[in-house]
Design a protein around this motif. Structure first.
Motif: not given
Ligand code: MSP
Length: 512
Positions: A226-230, A46-49, A93-95
């Motif tokens: 969205w391209f990043d998050a997926l 799991t995680g965050i966008d 985490r996307t960062t």
């Protein structure tokens, strides 16, 4: 051995955790725990966008850096997972560098293979939805409110060639029955794909949005969120390293119905296909919770703080309600009244009273340890038959994500144990001097405890703390595999009876 890999959506960093997030995590956790109990090597992500315009704007409003806002949100969502007893193996985490590196690698790869091109775009843009719109998105000649202010803009951007994969995608969905669960959602996707799809704009000029991953081939732009998050689903499990094979393809992406179309059912499979990676085995699409019949919204106060329910009742009470009340795939409504009704009738009365009876009557009539069973008459046979009709069915229902029905059957069995108790009435038998009555009394208490042991075993994926607690109170310890533990046994004979406790106190009662 390949892992059973399961993910949740990653939550937006600019919102606070609410009941919808809680449900998705609990549902995914129930599947993960169930698969572990069935012997799979589970990997749960799991995680965050964290990127995008909304985070940038919210941070600017508070006069803080976007990363500070994300750190705060990461803390809150991790706390949510802990308070709900979520057994995730990773939190992305996307960062994080591990993620950003993979996004850039994929973009460069697609660019080098001419899957991404630059073009001038002239059209409508919604800053709120961070998305380009088409006239067909209008309803009765107006932009729906969710898009906020819509402006006409002209700018150069990079586009990913989605459209050339449309026929392949349609074919895949038609020939892979399991790709989208429940199946009626696949029909919606096929309906959407009847119209030609446009190529996807995957960049945002830096002057409009800075808070994103810079494109590797043009640093005047950042990546569309969205391209990043997926990509998180593969960056978290070592895409590009030998480890990746252990997890991919993912078994289930658990997502809400709002993000099936187009991100998970169109963008994501095509992105993977274009980079030559197998596409997900399945998308498990759940419905939405409303509260008191209305949309959940913090600004109108129609909002549930999941942690409040955990504090006031217990984590298992909330987990039970969410899973018992919602049929996976359908929508459901939350209200205090529905919650307290379920809590009182199922948890406090049916389950709580049974445990109470066992822990009070056994020491009173039989001593400190559970007695052996020596009587096997009609009432005992009926109860055993009820179990035989419950166990296998519940496991099958769980396998099919019909958790609400599995719980319904388990509680029907718990009620059968209570009926058996009434039928045998150990409190009456205990008064008799007759040896047969004494034996029946011991048998009844022993079988009640043993049946309770099996029933709480079935609850384990949903209410792991309750199972562990009841096992402890029944003096039951076992290393056996789950399906083994569900089998009838006399493991409790001679086990020490625990002290009487109230597992699910009614709000006015004190926990012990
Ligand atoms: N960040 C995107 C997902 C990117 S996945 C690569 C996003 N975030 S979200 O915070 O808005 O939603 C996260 C999940 O919560 C989604 O699956 C969404 O469907 C779910 N829910 C949000 N509100 C909900 C309810 N009211 N009820 C049930 N689930 C809900 O979308």
């Amino acid at each position: 051995m390949k892992s059973f890999y399961i993910t949740t959506a990653i939550d937006y960093a600019n919102g606070s955790p609410h009941l919808g997030h809680a449900y998705e995590k609990v549902l995914t956790d129930v599947v993960a725990r169930f698969r572990r109990l069935m012997g799979d090597d589970v990997y749960f992500l799991t995680g965050i966008d964290e990127h995008g315009q909304k985070v940038q704007q919210s941070a600017a409003k508070r006069d803080i850096q976007p990363i500070e806002l994300c750190d705060e949100a990461a803390g809150q969502f991790k706390e949510l997972c802990e308070s709900l007893n979520i057994s995730n193996d990773d939190f992305i985490r996307t960062t994080e560098t591990r993620h950003k590196d993979v996004v850039r690698k994929i973009l460069q790869d697609l660019f080098d293979r001419d899957e991404i091109y630059k073009a001038e775009y002239k059209g409508f843009y919604s800053a709120r939805a961070e998305q380009f719109l088409q006239e067909k998105d209008m309803v009765d000649g107006k932009w729906p409110e969710i898009f906020g202010e819509v402006t006409e803009i002209t700018e150069s951007n990079y586009f990913f060639k989605l459209s050339k994969y449309q026929d392949w995608l349609i074919e895949h969905i038609k020939t892979h029955e399991d790709f989208i669960f429940p199946r009626f959602r696949a029909k919606q996707v096929l309906e959407f794909l009847k119209e030609p799809i446009n190529d996807l704009c995957i960049s945002r000029p830096k002057e409009r949005l800075e808070w994103g991953i810079p494109l590797p081939f043009d640093d005047g732009y950042v990546t569309y969120v969205w391209f990043d998050a997926l990509v998180n689903y593969i960056s978290a499990v070592g895409y590009g390293t030998p480890d990746f094979e252990k997890y991919w393809p993912v078994d289930y992406h658990v997502i809400g119905k709002d993000i099936l179309l187009p991100p998970h059912s169109v963008y994501w499979p095509i992105m993977l296909k274009a980079i030559g990676v197998e596409i997900p085995s399945s998308l498990l699409v759940h419905g939405w919770w409303s509260i008191n019949g209305d949309k959940m919204s913090k600004s109108t106060g129609n909002f549930i703080e999941p942690s409040e329910f955990v504090k006031e009742y217990s984590v298992d009470a909330l987990r039970y309600f969410l899973i018992r009340e919602m049929s996976v795939g359908q929508d459901s409504d939350f209200s205090d009244e529905l919650f307290t009704n379920r809590y009182n009738s199922d948890l406090a009365n049916d389950l709580g009273n049974l445990l109470n009876r066992v822990l009070t009557m056994t020491p009173r009539y039989c001593g400190d340890t559970f007695p052996a069973r020596s009587v096997d008459e009609e009432p005992e046979k009926e109860l055993e038959e009820a179990w035989a009709n419950t166990e296998g069915k519940v496991v099958e229902l769980y396998e099919d994500f019909q958790f609400h029905k599995g719980l319904e059957l388990t509680f029907a069995f718990i009620r059968s144990i209570n009926r058996y108790a009434e039928q045998r009435s150990p409190w009456k038998l205990a008064k008799s001097e007759d040896q047969k009555d004494k034996d029946t009394c011991a048998t009844a208490l022993s079988l009640m405890a043993e049946s309770l042991r099996r029933a709480v075993g079935l609850l384990e994926p949903v209410m792991p703390e309750t199972t562990a607690r009841v096992y402890e109170l029944l003096g039951y310890e076992s290393d056996a595999a789950w399906l083994e533990r569900l089998k009838p046994s006399d493991a409790l004979t001679g086990a020490k009876v625990g002290e009487r406790v109230i597992l699910f106190p009614k709000p006015q009662q004190e926990k012990k």
